[in-house]
Design an enzyme around this catalytic site. Structure first.
Site, PDB file in Angstrom:
ATOM      1  CG  ASP A  57      24.160  54.440  59.186  1.00 12.71           C
ATOM      2  OD1 ASP A  57      23.689  55.260  58.390  1.00 12.71           O
ATOM      3  OD2 ASP A  57      24.850  53.457  58.833  1.00 12.71           O
ATOM      4  CG  ASP A 108      21.827  52.015  53.625  1.00  6.39           C
ATOM      5  OD1 ASP A 108      21.000  51.109  53.469  1.00  6.39           O
ATOM      6  OD2 ASP A 108      21.676  53.156  53.161  1.00  6.39           O
TER       7      ASP A 108
HETATM    8  P1  B16 Z   1      19.738  56.493  48.781  1.00  3.76           P
HETATM    9  P2  B16 Z   1      23.017  55.477  55.690  1.00  3.76           P
HETATM   10  C1  B16 Z   1      23.318  56.084  53.104  1.00  3.76           C
HETATM   11  O1  B16 Z   1      22.607  55.448  54.122  1.00  3.76           O
HETATM   12  C2  B16 Z   1      24.283  55.114  52.438  1.00  3.76           C
HETATM   13  O2  B16 Z   1      25.308  54.740  53.345  1.00  3.76           O
HETATM   14  C3  B16 Z   1      24.912  55.765  51.242  1.00  3.76           C
HETATM   15  O3  B16 Z   1      25.779  54.841  50.598  1.00  3.76           O
HETATM   16  C4  B16 Z   1      23.808  56.215  50.283  1.00  3.76           C
HETATM   17  O4  B16 Z   1      24.361  56.870  49.143  1.00  3.76           O
HETATM   18  C5  B16 Z   1      22.866  57.167  51.021  1.00  3.76           C
HETATM   19  O5  B16 Z   1      22.332  56.500  52.159  1.00  3.76           O
HETATM   20  C6  B16 Z   1      21.721  57.619  50.154  1.00  3.76           C
HETATM   21  O6  B16 Z   1      20.935  56.490  49.849  1.00  3.76           O
HETATM   22  O7  B16 Z   1      20.358  56.537  47.426  1.00  3.76           O
HETATM   23  O8  B16 Z   1      19.029  55.185  49.095  1.00  3.76           O
HETATM   24  O9  B16 Z   1      18.880  57.696  49.088  1.00  3.76           O
HETATM   25  O10 B16 Z   1      24.315  54.738  55.785  1.00  3.76           O
HETATM   26  O11 B16 Z   1      23.094  56.931  56.090  1.00  3.76           O
HETATM   27  O12 B16 Z   1      21.869  54.741  56.337  1.00  3.76           O
HETATM   28 MG    MG Z   2      25.792  53.505  56.960  1.00  7.25          MG
END
Ligand code: B16
Ligand code: MG
Length: 222
Positions: A16, A18
């Site tokens: 993952d 974030d």
């Molecule tokens: P975006 P991950 C996720 O990333 C985040 O944890 C989540 O908080 C976010 O809403 C989602 O990506 C979409 O992100 O708005 O930048 O497209 O934890 O799966 O790496």
């Molecule tokens: Mg994450």
């Protein structure tokens, strides 16, 4: 099922982004908080934890659960864009120095062991984040919010990452900080090593205190 999976060789790790490779989860929090404040909706860390791994529009629906107003689809898209623009401003602060030495050294050591390394993130901003961290082109596969139609806890992002690597699910380990992402990994038929929020919830087969512990997990896999 657990026994069968355990006897398979570890060949790939799907990370993952974030909250695992980098701390952009804090920037998501700050951007959602600013957006929620601007429309007078209460938002705190507890609500924020429910957004981990969840797509942008699904996150907005969770944020708006506490709203007394109802919003049209166009208004919702506008609010999501507002949050994303702010989030992208935070992303411009990221430099290669923000990739922690622990993450960098662990990734290199895992690669040294012959493991394939991939990204499995719900974020559409994945390419920009990898580029800013100096990780563009580093991973053997990148599956992200741009190539999926269902976000975590749906297993799609991890299934696609394994397909890109040409690896069966049982040879892949997922690394996650989100409970939703851990569920996605399990539904993809993979074991999951957790950090942060998901680790505190005891959601994975391995619940780690630090990224570097992955070396021990990989070492003791068989
Ligand atoms: P975006 P991950 C996720 O990333 C985040 O944890 C989540 O908080 C976010 O809403 C989602 O990506 C979409 O992100 O708005 O930048 O497209 O934890 O799966 O790496
Ligand atoms: Mg994450």
């Amino acid at each position: 099922m657990a026994e069968m999976v355990k006897n398979m060789e570890l060949k790939a790790i799907i990370f993952d982004l974030d909250g695992v490779i980098c701390f952009t989860d804090e920037y998501h929090y700050l951007a959602w908080k600013a957006m929620a404040d601007s429309i007078g909706v209460p938002f705190d860390r507890e609500v924020n934890n429910r957004l981990r791994g969840v797509s942008r529009m699904a996150s907005l629906d969770i944020v708006l659960e506490r709203s007394t107003e109802s919003y049209s689809q166009a208004e919702k898209e506008n609010l999501a864009n507002q949050k994303n623009e702010l989030y992208k401003q935070y992303l411009t602060r990221i430099t290669e120095q923000d990739l922690s030495p622990e993450v960098k050294e662990t990734l290199l050591a895992l690669r040294e062991k012959g493991l394939k390394l991939a990204i499995g993130s719900s974020s559409k901003n994945t390419p920009m984040i990898l580029q800013r961290l100096g990780l563009e082109g580093f991973f053997d596969a990148v599956s992200d919010g741009n190539n999926i139609t269902h976000s975590k806890p749906d297993p799609e992002v991890f299934i696609k990452a394994a397909q890109m690597l040409g690896m069966p699910a049982e040879n892949c380990l997922v690394v996650e900080d989100a409970v939703s992402g851990t569920e996605a990994g399990h539904r993809a038929g993979m074991q999951v090593a957790c950090l942060g929020d998901a680790s505190a919830a005891g959601a994975g087969e391995y619940n780690m205190a630090s990224f570097g512990e992955l070396l021990t997990v990989a070492q003791n896999w068989k």
